[in-house]
Design an enzyme around this catalytic site. Sequence first.
Site, PDB file in Angstrom:
ATOM      1  N   TYR A  54     -15.700  19.987   3.179  1.00 29.93           N
ATOM      2  CA  TYR A  54     -14.566  19.065   3.251  1.00 29.93           C
ATOM      3  C   TYR A  54     -13.804  19.090   1.927  1.00 29.93           C
ATOM      4  O   TYR A  54     -12.584  19.280   1.899  1.00 29.93           O
ATOM      5  CB  TYR A  54     -15.082  17.654   3.566  1.00 29.93           C
TER       6      TYR A  54
ATOM      7  N   ALA B 139     -13.834  21.359  -0.399  1.00 28.35           N
ATOM      8  CA  ALA B 139     -13.224  22.666  -0.636  1.00 28.35           C
ATOM      9  C   ALA B 139     -11.920  22.785   0.153  1.00 28.35           C
ATOM     10  O   ALA B 139     -10.910  23.276  -0.361  1.00 28.35           O
ATOM     11  CB  ALA B 139     -14.189  23.778  -0.244  1.00 28.35           C
ATOM     12  N   SER B 140     -11.923  22.293   1.396  1.00 24.63           N
ATOM     13  CA  SER B 140     -10.702  22.408   2.213  1.00 24.63           C
ATOM     14  C   SER B 140      -9.585  21.562   1.613  1.00 24.63           C
ATOM     15  O   SER B 140      -8.427  21.961   1.610  1.00 24.63           O
ATOM     16  CB  SER B 140     -10.976  22.000   3.666  1.00 24.63           C
TER      17      SER B 140
HETATM   18  N1  LIG Z   1     -10.450   7.870   6.134  1.00 26.77           N
HETATM   19  C1  LIG Z   1     -10.553   8.211   4.878  1.00 26.77           C
HETATM   20  O1  LIG Z   1     -11.272   7.565   4.095  1.00 26.77           O
HETATM   21  C2  LIG Z   1      -9.773   9.388   4.345  1.00 26.77           C
HETATM   22  C3  LIG Z   1      -9.723   9.570   2.964  1.00 26.77           C
HETATM   23  C4  LIG Z   1      -8.996  10.633   2.456  1.00 26.77           C
HETATM   24  C5  LIG Z   1      -8.328  11.493   3.306  1.00 26.77           C
HETATM   25  N2  LIG Z   1      -8.408  11.320   4.651  1.00 26.77           N
HETATM   26  C6  LIG Z   1      -7.687  12.281   5.489  1.00 26.77           C
HETATM   27  O2  LIG Z   1      -6.807  11.596   6.340  1.00 26.77           O
HETATM   28  C7  LIG Z   1      -6.567  12.395   7.491  1.00 26.77           C
HETATM   29  C8  LIG Z   1      -6.736  11.532   8.742  1.00 26.77           C
HETATM   30  O3  LIG Z   1      -8.078  11.110   8.843  1.00 26.77           O
HETATM   31  P1  LIG Z   1      -8.516   9.671   9.392  1.00 26.77           P
HETATM   32  O4  LIG Z   1      -9.374   9.048   8.369  1.00 26.77           O
HETATM   33  O5  LIG Z   1      -7.337   8.941   9.902  1.00 26.77           O
HETATM   34  O6  LIG Z   1      -9.527  10.096  10.567  1.00 26.77           O
HETATM   35  P2  LIG Z   1      -9.391  10.094  12.147  1.00 26.77           P
HETATM   36  O7  LIG Z   1      -9.145   8.711  12.637  1.00 26.77           O
HETATM   37  O8  LIG Z   1     -10.575  10.847  12.616  1.00 26.77           O
HETATM   38  O9  LIG Z   1      -8.070  10.955  12.414  1.00 26.77           O
HETATM   39  C9  LIG Z   1      -8.042  12.350  12.438  1.00 26.77           C
HETATM   40  C10 LIG Z   1      -6.860  12.770  13.278  1.00 26.77           C
HETATM   41  O10 LIG Z   1      -6.765  14.186  13.253  1.00 26.77           O
HETATM   42  C11 LIG Z   1      -6.704  14.644  14.581  1.00 26.77           C
HETATM   43  N3  LIG Z   1      -7.255  15.996  14.676  1.00 26.77           N
HETATM   44  C12 LIG Z   1      -8.501  16.409  14.327  1.00 26.77           C
HETATM   45  N4  LIG Z   1      -8.637  17.723  14.567  1.00 26.77           N
HETATM   46  C13 LIG Z   1      -7.457  18.151  15.098  1.00 26.77           C
HETATM   47  C14 LIG Z   1      -6.985  19.408  15.572  1.00 26.77           C
HETATM   48  N5  LIG Z   1      -7.753  20.523  15.545  1.00 26.77           N
HETATM   49  N6  LIG Z   1      -5.722  19.478  16.041  1.00 26.77           N
HETATM   50  C15 LIG Z   1      -4.928  18.374  16.083  1.00 26.77           C
HETATM   51  N7  LIG Z   1      -5.326  17.174  15.650  1.00 26.77           N
HETATM   52  C16 LIG Z   1      -6.575  17.061  15.168  1.00 26.77           C
HETATM   53  C17 LIG Z   1      -7.465  13.625  15.398  1.00 26.77           C
HETATM   54  O11 LIG Z   1      -7.017  13.608  16.726  1.00 26.77           O
HETATM   55  P3  LIG Z   1      -7.723  14.369  17.976  1.00 26.77           P
HETATM   56  O12 LIG Z   1      -9.190  14.286  17.778  1.00 26.77           O
HETATM   57  O13 LIG Z   1      -7.186  13.589  19.138  1.00 26.77           O
HETATM   58  O14 LIG Z   1      -7.169  15.755  17.932  1.00 26.77           O
HETATM   59  C18 LIG Z   1      -7.012  12.342  14.711  1.00 26.77           C
HETATM   60  O15 LIG Z   1      -5.770  11.924  15.210  1.00 26.77           O
HETATM   61  C19 LIG Z   1      -7.546  13.564   7.440  1.00 26.77           C
HETATM   62  O16 LIG Z   1      -6.884  14.706   6.953  1.00 26.77           O
HETATM   63  C20 LIG Z   1      -8.566  13.084   6.414  1.00 26.77           C
HETATM   64  O17 LIG Z   1      -9.184  14.153   5.778  1.00 26.77           O
HETATM   65  C21 LIG Z   1      -9.122  10.279   5.190  1.00 26.77           C
END
Ligand SMILES: NC(=O)c1ccc[n+]([C@@H]2O[C@H](COP(=O)([O-])OP(=O)(O)OC[C@H]3O[C@@H](n4cnc5c(N)ncnc54)[C@H](OP(=O)(O)O)[C@@H]3O)[C@@H](O)[C@H]2O)c1
Length: 250
Positions: free
Chosen positions: A193, A195-196
């Site tokens: 994660y 690294a990405s």
């Molecule tokens: N929550 C945190 O603490 C946090 C902190 C730092 C950064 N982030 C980043 O914020 C972003 C959103 O994460 P989140 O926390 O909101 O988690 P989340 O609720 O799991 O949301 C992830 C979203 O990405 C979509 N997704 C996953 N794989 C996909 C694919 N192959 N194609 C299209 N859509 C895809 C999911 O929808 P589907 O499954 O319906 O496709 C979902 O809408 C991510 O990049 C995460 O790394 C989160």
Amino acid sequence: MDMIDKFMHAVLSITFFVFFLHYRLFTSLVATARSLFKENVSGKVVLITGASSGIGEHVAYEYARRGACLAVVARREHRLRQVAAVCEIIGSPEVVYIVGDVAKMEDCQQFVEATVSYFGHLDHLVTNAGVTPVCMFQDYDDITKASPAMEINFWGSVYSTYYAYGHLKKSKGKIIVIASSTGWLFAPRLSFYSASKAAVISFYETLSYEFGGDIGITIVTPGLIKTEMTDGKFLSKEARLQLDPEMRDG
Ligand SMILES: NC(=O)c1ccc[n+]([C@@H]2O[C@H](COP(=O)([O-])OP(=O)(O)OC[C@H]3O[C@@H](n4cnc5c(N)ncnc54)[C@H](OP(=O)(O)O)[C@@H]3O)[C@@H](O)[C@H]2O)c1
Ligand SMILES: *[C@@H]1O[C@H](CO)[C@@H](O)[C@H](O)[C@H]1NC(C)=O
């Protein structure tokens, strides 16, 4: 006395440095939020990937409240349909939802083209779709199962950007990249994660030099935010999406 003096001086410098770092982090987050919404986004066309839950869903609501037209993309259609309906209720003039997988180049091309052919142009791209593999490196039985981290978090952003580039250049638009503080803060089990996200940060920092003033780039690096991800949704070592709050707390 001299020793104590030096010691105190060192302690004060370190304290100041730590304070300064936090202060800078805080001010940069506030500045990011302000600059994103300083712009009048009313009537602008915004494409958001990963808008079916969490950060992407709520970014969609913020744009909707400010009157932006939206294209919301993810894999779960039923969730997208609900998000789109809420966006229209709270102020978006028009919303389309498009089912797509950002790890597939042809899906990225299709959702960008569908957005532009529907609205006529594109102003903002928010690349947010992401997954979180959580596993110790030595526990992987099949290392290829870790590849979605790069395919979705990194390549998914790259593909979306690749197809949106020409349209954003025309509109002098913006790319908002949801990276993560794990791009530079490291913790066990998050190697892929992190690294990405580090790749995402380096990539878009480079693009912002290449693009100059043509397309604005905002890289957002959130810490922990309560979403499905932090509720324990993670990609297992078998590359299956699982929900397990106990694993998260372990
Ligand atoms: N929550 C945190 O603490 C946090 C902190 C730092 C950064 N982030 C980043 O914020 C972003 C959103 O994460 P989140 O926390 O909101 O988690 P989340 O609720 O799991 O949301 C992830 C979203 O990405 C979509 N997704 C996953 N794989 C996909 C694919 N192959 N194609 C299209 N859509 C895809 C999911 O929808 P589907 O499954 O319906 O496709 C979902 O809408 C991510 O990049 C995460 O790394 C989160
Ligand atoms: C924002 O832009 C819209 C559409 O161009 C315009 O109608 C509106 O008056 C603008 N609002 C402000 C506060 O400038």
